[in-house]
Design a protein around this motif. Structure first.
Motif, PDB file in Angstrom:
ATOM      1  N   GLU A 165       0.836  -1.214   0.000  1.00 16.97           N
ATOM      2  CA  GLU A 165       0.000   0.000   0.000  1.00 16.97           C
ATOM      3  C   GLU A 165       0.870   1.264   0.000  1.00 16.97           C
ATOM      4  O   GLU A 165       0.557   2.234  -0.686  1.00 16.97           O
ATOM      5  CB  GLU A 165      -0.933   0.011   1.223  1.00 16.97           C
ATOM      6  CG  GLU A 165      -2.039  -1.042   1.191  1.00 16.97           C
ATOM      7  CD  GLU A 165      -3.195  -0.703   0.243  1.00 16.97           C
ATOM      8  OE1 GLU A 165      -3.041   0.156  -0.653  1.00 16.97           O
ATOM      9  OE2 GLU A 165      -4.261  -1.325   0.386  1.00 16.97           O
ATOM     10  N   HIS A 188      -6.576   3.066   3.248  1.00 19.05           N
ATOM     11  CA  HIS A 188      -6.201   1.645   3.367  1.00 19.05           C
ATOM     12  C   HIS A 188      -5.052   1.490   4.364  1.00 19.05           C
ATOM     13  O   HIS A 188      -5.045   0.564   5.171  1.00 19.05           O
ATOM     14  CB  HIS A 188      -5.791   1.065   1.999  1.00 19.05           C
ATOM     15  CG  HIS A 188      -6.902   1.099   0.993  1.00 19.05           C
ATOM     16  ND1 HIS A 188      -6.740   0.710  -0.313  1.00 19.05           N
ATOM     17  CD2 HIS A 188      -8.199   1.504   1.112  1.00 19.05           C
ATOM     18  CE1 HIS A 188      -7.891   0.859  -0.955  1.00 19.05           C
ATOM     19  NE2 HIS A 188      -8.781   1.348  -0.118  1.00 19.05           N
ATOM     20  N   GLU A 235      -3.940  -6.702  -4.787  1.00 18.82           N
ATOM     21  CA  GLU A 235      -4.533  -6.290  -3.509  1.00 18.82           C
ATOM     22  C   GLU A 235      -5.773  -7.128  -3.177  1.00 18.82           C
ATOM     23  O   GLU A 235      -5.969  -7.538  -2.028  1.00 18.82           O
ATOM     24  CB  GLU A 235      -4.914  -4.811  -3.561  1.00 18.82           C
ATOM     25  CG  GLU A 235      -3.720  -3.888  -3.600  1.00 18.82           C
ATOM     26  CD  GLU A 235      -4.173  -2.440  -3.580  1.00 18.82           C
ATOM     27  OE1 GLU A 235      -3.970  -1.790  -2.559  1.00 18.82           O
ATOM     28  OE2 GLU A 235      -4.752  -1.985  -4.588  1.00 18.82           O
ATOM     29  N   GLU A 274     -11.146  -1.915  -3.349  1.00 18.18           N
ATOM     30  CA  GLU A 274     -10.234  -2.410  -4.396  1.00 18.18           C
ATOM     31  C   GLU A 274     -11.048  -3.004  -5.547  1.00 18.18           C
ATOM     32  O   GLU A 274     -10.741  -2.786  -6.719  1.00 18.18           O
ATOM     33  CB  GLU A 274      -9.274  -3.485  -3.844  1.00 18.18           C
ATOM     34  CG  GLU A 274      -8.542  -3.167  -2.554  1.00 18.18           C
ATOM     35  CD  GLU A 274      -7.506  -2.063  -2.655  1.00 18.18           C
ATOM     36  OE1 GLU A 274      -7.537  -1.278  -3.610  1.00 18.18           O
ATOM     37  OE2 GLU A 274      -6.664  -1.977  -1.741  1.00 18.18           O
TER      38      GLU A 274
HETATM   39 FE   LIG Z   1      -5.211  -0.481  -1.418  1.00 20.84          FE
END
Ligand SMILES: [Fe+2]
Ligand SMILES: [Fe+2]
Length: 165
Positions: free
Chosen positions: A22, A55, A113, A143
């Motif tokens: 991330e 995130h 992801e 996502e």
């Molecule tokens: Fe993400």
């Protein structure tokens, strides 16, 4: 003899992997937004950049549920996927097919992801980490949504543009 590792440790390790990913994605998205030619794609990358900040924050909370300090572990897969995207940016700079090349690069990131968050969510359920399940599921949904948006952009405009030129 090597120490026996349990599911909780595997969960923690994989959390470090996605945390690294991330953070890496956070540095790549502004470059991709800058490179994108279509306004629609640019906006999609910008929107996902702010989601990606969330995130990271959600992952901070998952680490907290484990009583662990947030930390990353180099994820070669995401490094490679992002490098591919950077190659497209370099090789197709100023070309009509640039956006058409950026899209699959971005979707490969999302698919990575989605795979990780899906696994982490299942393990969190297994481990009875209720707050983590919620947090991971919220990010997983974003996502998936991003992946859908990118598919729509690809189908609606960018591919036609690349063909027409
Ligand atoms: Fe993400
Ligand atoms: Fe993402």
């Amino acid at each position: 003899m090597a120490k026996q590792k349990n599911l909780r440790e595997l969960f923690h390790d994989t959390l470090k992997d996605i945390y690294f990913a991330e953070k890496k994605i956070l540095t790549a998205l502004p470059k991709m937004a800058k490179a994108a030619q279509s306004e629609e794609l640019k906006e999609a990358f910008q929107k996902h950049e702010s989601e990606t900040e969330e995130h990271v924050e959600r992952l901070d909370k998952v680490f907290a549920e484990l009583d662990a300090r947030p930390s990353g572990k180099t994820c070669d897969a995401i490094v490679g996927i992002i490098e591919e995207g950077q190659e497209v940016m370099k090789e197709y700079k100023g070309s009509p097919a640039l956006d058409a090349g950026l899209l699959p690069a971005a979707q490969a990131v999302e698919h990575y992801e989605i795979s990780r968050y899906g696994t982490l969510k299942t393990w969190a359920q297994e481990l009875g980490l209720e707050a983590a399940v919620e947090l991971l599921d919220t990010t997983l949904a974003e996502e998936k949504k991003t992946d859908e948006v990118l598919t729509e952009i690809a189908e609606s405009s960018v591919n036609q543009h690349a063909e027409a030129a």
